[in-house]
Design an enzyme around this catalytic site. Structure first.
Site, mmCIF file in Angstrom:
data_model
loop_
_atom_site.group_PDB
_atom_site.id
_atom_site.type_symbol
_atom_site.label_atom_id
_atom_site.label_comp_id
_atom_site.label_asym_id
_atom_site.label_seq_id
_atom_site.Cartn_x
_atom_site.Cartn_y
_atom_site.Cartn_z
ATOM 1 N N THR A 64 0.859 -1.171 0.000
ATOM 2 C CA THR A 64 0.000 0.000 0.000
ATOM 3 C C THR A 64 0.905 1.234 0.000
ATOM 4 O O THR A 64 2.118 1.124 -0.197
ATOM 5 C CB THR A 64 -0.962 -0.038 1.210
ATOM 6 N N LYS B 55 3.569 1.500 -3.953
ATOM 7 C CA LYS B 55 3.010 0.897 -5.162
ATOM 8 C C LYS B 55 3.771 1.276 -6.430
ATOM 9 O O LYS B 55 4.072 0.418 -7.263
ATOM 10 C CB LYS B 55 1.528 1.251 -5.292
ATOM 11 N N ASN C 128 0.475 -3.664 -6.470
ATOM 12 C CA ASN C 128 -0.015 -3.863 -5.101
ATOM 13 C C ASN C 128 0.126 -5.310 -4.640
ATOM 14 O O ASN C 128 -0.157 -5.622 -3.488
ATOM 15 C CB ASN C 128 -1.475 -3.400 -4.970
ATOM 16 N N ASP D 51 -6.046 -3.639 -7.722
ATOM 17 C CA ASP D 51 -6.853 -2.516 -7.235
ATOM 18 C C ASP D 51 -8.011 -2.184 -8.170
ATOM 19 O O ASP D 51 -9.144 -1.987 -7.721
ATOM 20 C CB ASP D 51 -5.978 -1.272 -7.059
ATOM 21 N N ALA E 294 -3.444 11.371 -7.773
ATOM 22 C CA ALA E 294 -2.835 10.769 -8.954
ATOM 23 C C ALA E 294 -1.768 9.752 -8.564
ATOM 24 O O ALA E 294 -0.888 9.439 -9.355
ATOM 25 C CB ALA E 294 -2.229 11.860 -9.843
ATOM 26 N N GLY F 175 -0.743 5.830 -6.649
ATOM 27 C CA GLY F 175 -0.923 4.453 -7.102
ATOM 28 C C GLY F 175 -2.369 4.007 -7.193
ATOM 29 O O GLY F 175 -2.827 3.532 -8.232
ATOM 30 N N ALA F 176 -3.160 4.168 -6.102
ATOM 31 C CA ALA F 176 -4.551 3.723 -6.110
ATOM 32 C C ALA F 176 -5.389 4.570 -7.054
ATOM 33 O O ALA F 176 -6.228 4.050 -7.801
ATOM 34 C CB ALA F 176 -5.121 3.769 -4.700
ATOM 35 N N TYR G 35 -10.459 3.059 4.109
ATOM 36 C CA TYR G 35 -11.402 2.254 4.879
ATOM 37 C C TYR G 35 -11.173 2.383 6.376
ATOM 38 O O TYR G 35 -11.917 1.816 7.189
ATOM 39 C CB TYR G 35 -11.321 0.781 4.466
#
Length: 303
Positions: free
Chosen positions: A69, A73, A94, A109, A134, A136-137, A229
């Site tokens: 995470t 990444k 990931n 992801d 902008a 990794g995720a 989360y």
């Protein structure tokens, strides 16, 4: 959760900074136990500048794979011997499998994000989406949206040049924008979905949105999704909810990407619906175990 270790137990983990809040060990250990597989899954804090050192340590320590995470990444990409299609497209990894012939990098992801939206009854085809961030995720989400038929995706980032570099991968669908209040309000004004892919609002990350006024520009009823989360309800989701916008946190994406990662780690094809139920039950059990015990009424338990 009780985990039995043997000398043959294969080691997995998630790396990040911060990472000790991660629910990945709860999810993965529950799924591995349900499948009766001899693996253990841990959380391993690795600082931003420690990506390559970790890879060498993981190989030496006999890990068979790990998840990554923030902030690792994108940093993992140049160290991989092979990348799957999504990791190559996102330029972010990931999931890493450590094999005899090298390091295999995957990215689950985007698939996890789409499955989470599908569970909520949302289809991205034809949508106008605003993605905040902008990294990794966010990159995985933006490019998966473009690949799966979104009509337009606006990528808002503090460093607009970084957003422009991401958008260059699919210029017909993606367009860059700034992260100032005016840019966010302008982008939100025509959105069908807003997705936060930054760390703003993450527990332990120490950052927060300075201004939520862009939420007032969203059309009525537009869903707001936060890939975070932890906490379960970020300030972004709270403020959006006050204005009547449905909210989604990133837990569904976490579970689905974890199932896809487990398939890479173990080489099995899982019953994904069953594993989702296993993961959700494990998370509920963990949450219940952490709730403070109710106070006894005055006079009870007195000698």
């Amino acid at each position: 959760m009780l985990v039995h270790l043997k000398n043959t137990t294969k080691k997995l983990c998630v790396i990040g900074d911060p990472v000790l809040h991660s629910k990945s060990p709860v999810i993965q250990n529950a799924m591995l136990s349900a499948l009766n597989l001899d693996y253990v899954y841990l959380a391993q804090p690795i600082p931003r500048d420690g990506t390559h050192a970790w890879l060498e340590a993981a190989k030496t320590a006999g890990y068979v794979g790990f998840n990554a995470t923030m902030p690792h990444k994108t940093a993992l990409v140049p160290w991989m011997d092979r990348l799957d299609e999504d990791a190559g497209m996102y330029q972010a990894v990931n999931t890493v499998c450590i094999k005899n012939d090298g390091l295999y990098g995957y990215n689950t992801d985007g698939r996890g994000f789409l499955q989470m939206l599908s569970d909520a009854g949302l289809s991205v085809r034809g949508m106008r989406v605003v993605v905040l961030g902008a990294g990794g995720a966010a990159r995985a989400v933006a490019l998966k949206l473009a690949q799966q038929g979104a009509a337009a995706v606006t990528v808002c980032n503090r460093t607009e040049e970084k957003a422009a570099a991401l958008c260059a991968a699919a210029p017909d669908i993606l367009r860059p924008a700034g992260f100032d209040s005016a840019s966010l309000r302008s982008a939100a004004g025509t959105a069908d979905l807003l997705v936060n892919g930054t760390s703003l609002g993450m527990g332990g990350a120490g950052g927060q949105f300075s201004d939520f006024s862009f939420l007032h520009a969203l059309p009525a009823g537009v869903p707001v999704c936060d890939l975070i989360y932890f906490p379960k309800e970020t300030e972004l989701l709270y403020q959006a909810g006050r204005l009547g916008h449905p909210g989604l946190n990133g837990l569904g994406m976490l579970i689905h990407q974890a199932i896809f990662a487990l398939e890479h780690f173990t080489g099995i094809t899982a019953d994904r619906a069953a594993l989702r139920k296993v993961a959700e039950a494990a998370l509920r059990a963990e949450a219940a175990s952490q709730e403070p015990a109710p106070k006894a009424p005055k006079g009870e338990n007195e000698a």
